[in-house]
Design a protein around this motif. Structure first.
Motif, PDB file in Angstrom:
ATOM      1  N   ILE A 196      -0.998  26.414 -53.234  1.00 48.03           N
ATOM      2  CA  ILE A 196      -1.881  26.155 -51.993  1.00 48.03           C
ATOM      3  C   ILE A 196      -2.543  24.965 -51.962  1.00 48.03           C
ATOM      4  O   ILE A 196      -2.791  24.204 -52.932  1.00 48.03           O
ATOM      5  N   ASP A 197      -2.266  24.253 -50.755  1.00 47.24           N
ATOM      6  CA  ASP A 197      -2.835  23.052 -50.451  1.00 47.24           C
ATOM      7  C   ASP A 197      -3.191  22.901 -48.779  1.00 47.24           C
ATOM      8  O   ASP A 197      -2.911  24.027 -48.298  1.00 47.24           O
ATOM      9  N   TYR A 198      -3.592  21.806 -48.643  1.00 48.89           N
ATOM     10  CA  TYR A 198      -3.860  21.686 -47.042  1.00 48.89           C
ATOM     11  C   TYR A 198      -3.849  20.592 -46.299  1.00 48.89           C
ATOM     12  O   TYR A 198      -3.591  19.383 -47.078  1.00 48.89           O
ATOM     13  N   ASN A 199      -3.725  20.302 -45.154  1.00 51.30           N
ATOM     14  CA  ASN A 199      -3.551  18.863 -44.249  1.00 51.30           C
ATOM     15  C   ASN A 199      -4.575  18.042 -44.601  1.00 51.30           C
ATOM     16  O   ASN A 199      -4.513  16.735 -44.286  1.00 51.30           O
ATOM     17  N   GLY A 200      -5.538  18.082 -45.353  1.00 52.61           N
ATOM     18  CA  GLY A 200      -6.690  17.264 -45.597  1.00 52.61           C
ATOM     19  C   GLY A 200      -6.143  16.279 -46.731  1.00 52.61           C
ATOM     20  O   GLY A 200      -6.766  15.089 -46.890  1.00 52.61           O
ATOM     21  N   ARG A 201      -4.944  16.669 -47.399  1.00 55.15           N
ATOM     22  CA  ARG A 201      -4.368  15.833 -48.348  1.00 55.15           C
ATOM     23  C   ARG A 201      -3.961  14.494 -47.552  1.00 55.15           C
ATOM     24  O   ARG A 201      -3.515  13.713 -48.219  1.00 55.15           O
ATOM     25  N   PHE A 202      -3.754  14.890 -46.316  1.00 54.02           N
ATOM     26  CA  PHE A 202      -2.886  13.758 -45.301  1.00 54.02           C
ATOM     27  C   PHE A 202      -4.303  12.787 -44.596  1.00 54.02           C
ATOM     28  O   PHE A 202      -4.004  11.870 -44.208  1.00 54.02           O
TER      29      PHE A 202
END
Length: 738
Positions: free
Chosen positions: A147-153
């Motif tokens: 699981i991860d999310y677009n806040g990583r960008f």
């Protein structure tokens, strides 16, 4: 009957306060799927939007905020679960069948490949409640670490730098209103005049004092505020922000502008940093960045003088953070602020500007691959034990760390990668770096489920699309760029077929016979979040809906029994010894890009090399999946345009509005040219809000920062040449309007 609700804008992290007033019933159900061009103008909005006085926006809204209600009864709204048939057409199915199919896909992937064959990609637009439960659902109900999310960008480099320096990451560790009295503000890589316009009123004091300093390769709308004595605009070569910051630190140290008592009492690591910047004298930095040496000296002196007068603030944004050295660049900005004694002082500070609506809260409570609720590390035995106790499960049921977003997306469809993917609040087909490779990965999945309220470019490729609630149809909380927890209040009855992600997770958890409990009630989920976050860095245990409904300001950390923390670091930093850590950083050599990709096509002679930077437009947000459906916003910015300097354009025979090809080894964009003296002659700019042949992320590189996992969005080599109008331009217009 007229009803109203006080809530906040659904877009950026400024979270402007607004009041929604309704004199009608719920919006009529709409047919899902693409919308013909003739129907792109939405019917009258069911809600009236009014700006509400609040410390961040003071009653103001931007164009996106004023038109935000137009989407609530848009004819393209998805209101039934949709299953893609063998012919590629999505058709309505029942909720029971949709949930059964999703659960079966999970079970099949786990049985064939193991639990990590199931992946979840979340988003910074989810409420705190949904972000929290999504992390729990992924790890317990799905049993996956993936699981991860677009806040990583978005925020990951700033977050990693903040954790390294301060021991905690909160975008602005002070209320936004604190900027009002500053005499000097250094803003690096952020164009707030377009990305969050109401923010600019907080820059007025510094501008009036001639102390607004903007670092940007473009003469952006924010940089324009420095004109007429308002301050300085530093226009470095793309990718040289780290070098510029080292040069500023050099001046502070060698001109004895540093706060020596502050450095001695409140920091560690000064000697190593002083040695590391010794070779970055202003004239050398000028030769590397293009910023005149006298401007470098003047900037450092103004920051130092401001710290002793009305206050100095250093603010960073994505322009300096979305790089393979983004963490080090943010660290260099923090080092400069510590040399000047800004963080934790009464009238000065350092902060980073969160982008997405819940970009702060969305990364605190479990969407990130390496974190548990409360900003706890998933590898910390004490953190795992605490969260397991709240969830009522054995600690060993919680998987270990997963893959950050870029690596997660690279694994799609691979033999040892994710085969079944759930996507929430993200349009990865448009918003991800090296988008062509991501789309190829999506197409190779065994099963893709997307939760959305419109048929985004990602949803259009999904096997199953589940209709979810829009912002004005749900209750919950979000955390804005100041670390202030806010209430989202329901103002409208949703379409009969739409469901909250909380409800979807609860029903799927039942079908998967998952351990623990999963509520569909936001307040119940928030009460559990409070317990799970208690004692963590992002402690919400002292916050509840009742206090938020009373209008009380709630800045985390807010342990039970406290009054919260509007301004962090006044007495100590979050490291064990109470000191901030200064870390020496140096520029790294960037990867040499491949040669001209047009060499084999015979078009290489017409193409010229440029550095591509990407960014936002005033009218659009993120991938544009929402704002491209608002008629007024689409009319104002209907297509992507490549900004290029007139001299560079003339050398290639490119004219205003003519079509150009922008290409590299990863892909090609075809769009119109926009001639502007606001950009450097060796640089071109593309907005990232558009899909298909206008998608800027077909060109961006998936190389990542080794610390934060941030991809390289702001420094990519491209070749530009004039071309005829693309055959597919009318088709693309239709897709964007739907």
């Amino acid at each position: 009957m007229t009803t109203s609700a006080d809530t906040h804008c659904p877009y950026c992290a400024l979270q402007c306060a607004m009041t929604l007033t309704s004199s009608t019933g719920p919006a009529p159900a709409a047919q899902p799927g693409p919308v013909p061009v003739a129907l792109t103008t939405a019917p009258a909005a069911p809600l009236e939007v009014q700006g509400r006085d609040f410390p961040t926006n003071r009653g103001g809204l931007c164009r996106k905020g004023w038109t935000s209600a137009n989407l609530l009864n848009h004819p393209g709204r998805i209101t039934e679960p949709l299953l893609k048939g063998p012919d590629g057409v999505h058709r309505p199915i029942s909720w029971d069948r949709a949930l059964d199919l999703a659960a079966a896909a999970v079970k099949d992937a786990r049985a064939r490949y193991g639990p990590d064959a199931v992946g979840v990609f979340g988003g910074g637009g989810l409420t705190n409640e949904k972000a929290y439960q999504l992390g729990k659902f992924a790890r317990l109900a799905l049993g996956t670490s993936r699981i991860d999310y677009n806040g990583r960008f978005c925020m990951s480099s700033a977050a990693a730098a903040g954790m390294r320096a301060f021991g905690v990451d909160r975008g602005l560790p002070f209320p936004l209103e604190a900027l009002d009295t500053a005499s000097t503000i250094l803003m690096l890589g952020s164009n707030v005049a377009e990305t969050m316009p109401p923010f600019v009123q907080h820059l007025k004091g510094a501008r009036d004092a001639g102390g607004l300093i903007v670092v940007d390769p473009r003469r952006s709308a924010t940089a324009d505020f420095t004109a007429d004595g308002g301050g300085l605009h530093l226009q470095p070569l793309p990718g040289t922000d780290l070098t510029l910051l080292l040069g500023l630190s050099h001046v502070v140290i060698h001109e004895n502008l540093a706060g020596t008592a502050y450095i001695r009492e409140r920091t560690s690591g000064y000697s190593a940093v002083a040695r590391s910047v010794a070779s970055f004298w202003p004239e050398r930095v000028q030769s590397l960045t293009g910023v005149p040496a006298d401007l470098i000296r003047e900037t450092a002196r103004r920051l130092a003088a401001g710290a002793g007068k009305g206050g100095s603030y250093i603010l960073t944004g994505r322009g300096v953070e979305q790089h393979v050295d983004g963490t080090d660049t943010a660290t260099a900005a923090i080092n400069l602020s510590l040399l000047l004694g800004l963080p934790g002082s009464a009238r000065s500070g350092y902060g980073t500007l969160t982008g997405q609506g819940n970009g702060q809260g969305g990364r605190e409570h479990g969407q990130k691959a390496d974190q548990l609720p409360g900003y706890r590390k998933i590898t910390d035995p004490a953190a795992r034990a605490h969260v397991a106790g709240v969830w009522g499960v054995p600690e060993e049921l919680i998987p270990g760390p997963g893959l950050p977003a870029v690596q997660l997306l690279k694994s799609l469809g691979k033999a040892d990668g994710v085969r079944c993917l759930f996507v929430h609040a993200s349009n990865i087909a448009v918003a991800s770096p090296d988008a062509n490779a991501v789309i190829e990965g999506i197409r190779s999945l065994d099963f893709l489920m997307v939760c959305d309220f419109f048929m985004s470019e990602t949803a259009a490729m999904a096997d199953l699309v589940l209709p979810v609630l829009q912002w004005a149809e749900e209750d919950g909380t979000l955390t804005n760029l100041e670390g202030r927890v806010l209430r989202r209040r329901r103002a409208l009855t949703p379409p009969a077929g739409a469901r909250s992600e909380l409800w979807i997770m609860a029903r799927l958890a039942e079908r998967l016979e998952a351990p623990s409990t999963y509520s569909e009630d936001p307040e119940t989920v928030f009460e559990e979040l409070r317990l799970a976050s208690a004692g963590g860095l992002a402690d919400y245990s002292g916050i509840d809906y009742a206090m938020l409904d009373r209008g009380e300001a709630a800045y985390w950390p807010y342990p039970a029994g406290s009054t919260g923390t509007p301004r962090l670091f006044q007495e100590r930093f979050a490291h064990a010894d109470g000191k901030a850590v200064m870390t020496p950083v140096l520029p790294r050599r960037r990867r040499t890009p491949a040669g001209n990709p047009l060499a084999e096509t015979g078009n290489a002679a017409d193409a010229k090399p440029f550095t591509l930077i990407t960014g936002r437009l005033l009218e659009h947000y993120q991938s544009g999946a929402q704002t491209r459906r608002v008629a007024a916003l689409l009319a104002a910015q209907p297509e992507a345009r490549m900004q290029i300097h007139p001299a560079a354009a003339a050398a290639m025979g490119v004219t205003e509005g003519s079509f150009v090809s922008v290409a590299n080894e990863r892909g090609e964009v075809v769009c119109r040219a926009e001639l502007s003296t606001a950009i450097r002659s060796e640089t071109v700019f593309l907005p990232f809000h558009f899909p298909e042949l206008e998608s800027a992320n077909r060109l961006t590189e998936a190389a990542t920062d080794p610390i934060s996992g941030m991809p390289e969005f702001k420094f990519n080599k491209v070749w530009v040449r004039p071309v005829a109008a693309p055959v597919s331009s009318k088709v693309l217009q239709t897709m964007e309007a739907s």
